[in-house]
Design a protein around this motif. Structure first.
Motif, PDB file in Angstrom:
ATOM      1  N   LYS A 194       0.776  -1.147  -0.096  1.00  0.00           N
ATOM      2  CA  LYS A 194       0.010  -0.143   0.066  1.00  0.00           C
ATOM      3  C   LYS A 194       1.062   1.324   0.026  1.00  0.00           C
ATOM      4  O   LYS A 194       2.227   1.182   0.411  1.00  0.00           O
ATOM      5  CB  LYS A 194      -1.098  -0.054   1.082  1.00  0.00           C
ATOM      6  N   ASP A 195       0.273   2.378  -0.401  1.00  0.00           N
ATOM      7  CA  ASP A 195       0.981   3.626  -0.270  1.00  0.00           C
ATOM      8  C   ASP A 195      -0.191   4.648   0.316  1.00  0.00           C
ATOM      9  O   ASP A 195      -1.258   4.299   0.404  1.00  0.00           O
ATOM     10  CB  ASP A 195       1.553   3.999  -1.579  1.00  0.00           C
ATOM     11  N   ALA A 210      -5.100   5.506   1.995  1.00  0.00           N
ATOM     12  CA  ALA A 210      -4.535   4.520   1.530  1.00  0.00           C
ATOM     13  C   ALA A 210      -5.004   3.896   0.256  1.00  0.00           C
ATOM     14  O   ALA A 210      -6.138   3.950  -0.039  1.00  0.00           O
ATOM     15  CB  ALA A 210      -4.150   3.320   2.457  1.00  0.00           C
ATOM     16  N   ARG A 211      -4.183   3.617  -0.508  1.00  0.00           N
ATOM     17  CA  ARG A 211      -4.351   2.786  -1.638  1.00  0.00           C
ATOM     18  C   ARG A 211      -3.680   1.448  -1.426  1.00  0.00           C
ATOM     19  O   ARG A 211      -2.573   1.385  -1.335  1.00  0.00           O
ATOM     20  CB  ARG A 211      -3.761   3.234  -3.031  1.00  0.00           C
ATOM     21  N   VAL A 212      -4.688   0.258  -1.302  1.00  0.00           N
ATOM     22  CA  VAL A 212      -4.306  -1.003  -1.062  1.00  0.00           C
ATOM     23  C   VAL A 212      -4.082  -1.649  -2.330  1.00  0.00           C
ATOM     24  O   VAL A 212      -5.066  -1.945  -2.768  1.00  0.00           O
ATOM     25  CB  VAL A 212      -5.115  -1.665   0.111  1.00  0.00           C
ATOM     26  N   SER A 213      -3.109  -2.399  -2.539  1.00  0.00           N
ATOM     27  CA  SER A 213      -2.575  -3.330  -3.894  1.00  0.00           C
ATOM     28  C   SER A 213      -3.784  -4.478  -3.906  1.00  0.00           C
ATOM     29  O   SER A 213      -3.927  -5.045  -2.719  1.00  0.00           O
ATOM     30  CB  SER A 213      -1.379  -3.796  -3.728  1.00  0.00           C
ATOM     31  N   THR A 220      -0.031  -0.036  -6.769  1.00  0.00           N
ATOM     32  CA  THR A 220      -1.344  -0.046  -5.951  1.00  0.00           C
ATOM     33  C   THR A 220      -2.519   0.786  -6.523  1.00  0.00           C
ATOM     34  O   THR A 220      -3.507   1.231  -6.011  1.00  0.00           O
ATOM     35  CB  THR A 220      -1.062   0.777  -4.613  1.00  0.00           C
ATOM     36  N   GLY A 226      -6.303  -1.550  -7.237  1.00  0.00           N
ATOM     37  CA  GLY A 226      -6.351  -1.224  -5.888  1.00  0.00           C
ATOM     38  C   GLY A 226      -7.581  -0.592  -5.197  1.00  0.00           C
ATOM     39  O   GLY A 226      -8.513  -0.169  -6.020  1.00  0.00           O
ATOM     40  N   TYR A 228      -9.301   1.840  -1.931  1.00  0.00           N
ATOM     41  CA  TYR A 228      -8.967   2.971  -1.024  1.00  0.00           C
ATOM     42  C   TYR A 228      -9.319   2.592   0.351  1.00  0.00           C
ATOM     43  O   TYR A 228     -10.298   1.698   0.661  1.00  0.00           O
ATOM     44  CB  TYR A 228      -9.846   4.242  -1.580  1.00  0.00           C
TER      45      TYR A 228
END
Length: 302
Positions: A194-195, A210-213, A220, A226, A228
């Motif tokens: 994530k980022d 966050a953006r989660v893969s 991501t 990805g 949110y």
């Protein structure tokens, strides 16, 4: 004399029909009674008059313009469109964010150099037109991400592996150079899946998502599957993001940061800043907050 909020005429440059453009236009209309979504491809600038017109309306007669989106995809043509809006400023129209600041961001090279000059932590990066240097860079990184200078949502990015044969790597680099004319290589770092996007309005921190893969892609982005989610960055990360966005005079932006084994790194400062991540990840209506910020700024500067 300060105008009443209901009398302000604020246009939104964006993509007609797209969610982020329309919700911002809705928020402006709800507070002013005025609505104008401007398709920049249909704008005509008459430099000798001077005037800039859209569907029979002179944009120089507006109180303000918000640039929400300038194109579906990034390309050097974006700079030409922003130059037209920079000309609108000559008429005295206040634009959010300033076109010259967005120009510094839509070109990945310019954004990266500005962040590096400010000592913002980023992945190891090599920028060159030299084929041999690019090849050696991939070997030194182990895995590298080749990024176009104009792109969004990871479009056009390629992952190169030093374990590939020299012939394969050089063929990939050569093919890329023929299309792009420049090598922008970043070391592929090990990320936690994530980022984060840290949101700033008028230079002030608003929160983070966050953006989660999805696990099926190396990046991501929502474009690659990805999702949110809410994020709680450390004070250190917030400080890095604040310093990164402060290199640009932006009304609204998001700063992309990830935590790695080597510490937090900044990938970019967004030229436009999205609403959907804040909406889905934090449940915050940032379009309305942005509209209020723009109206307050125009009222106090009148």
């Amino acid at each position: 004399m300060i105008k009443n909020t209901s009398s302000l005429k604020i246009g939104v440059v964006g993509i007609p029909g797209k969610w982020s453009t329309e919700v911002l236009a809705d928020a402006i209309e709800a507070k002013t009674g005025f609505r104008m979504v401007i398709d920049i491809e249909k704008v005509v600038a008459y430099l000798d008059e001077p005037s800039v017109r859209y569907k029979g309306t002179c944009l120089c007669g507006l109180d303000g313009i918000i640039i929400k989106k300038i194109s579906q995809t990034y390309s050097p043509a974006i700079i030409d469109r922003l130059e037209i809006l920079r000309f609108v400023e000559k008429c005295g129209v206040k634009i959010f964010s300033k076109p010259q600041e967005i120009i510094r961001l839509v070109d990945r090279m310019s954004c990266t150099v500005s962040l590096a000059r400010a000592n913002i932590p980023m992945p190891p990066t090599i920028i060159t037109e030299d084929m041999d240097a690019a090849y050696e860079g991939v070997l030194s990184f182990g895995k590298a991400i080749l990024k176009p200078l104009f792109s969004t949502k990871a479009r056009g990015m390629e992952v190169l592996n030093s374990e590939s044969s020299a012939k394969t790597l050089k063929a990939q680099l050569n093919q890329y150079y023929e299309k792009q004319g420049f090598f922008y290589l970043q070391k592929k770092l090990k990320l936690p899946g994530k980022d984060m996007g840290l949101v700033f309005l008028g230079g002030e921190y608003q929160g983070a998502y966050a953006r989660v893969s999805s696990g099926n892609s190396w990046n991501t982005t929502i474009h690659s599957g990805g999702k949110y989610a809410e994020a709680h960055p450390s004070d250190e990360i917030i400080e890095i993001a604040h310093k990164a966005q402060s290199q640009f005079d932006l009304s609204y932006t998001t700063v992309d940061i990830a935590e790695t084994e080597e510490g937090p790194v900044c990938f970019e400062v967004s030229a436009f800043g999205g609403f959907k991540g804040v909406h889905e990840g934090l449940g915050v209506d940032m379009a309305t907050q942005y509209a209020r910020y723009v109206i307050d700024t125009l009222e106090h500067s009148a």
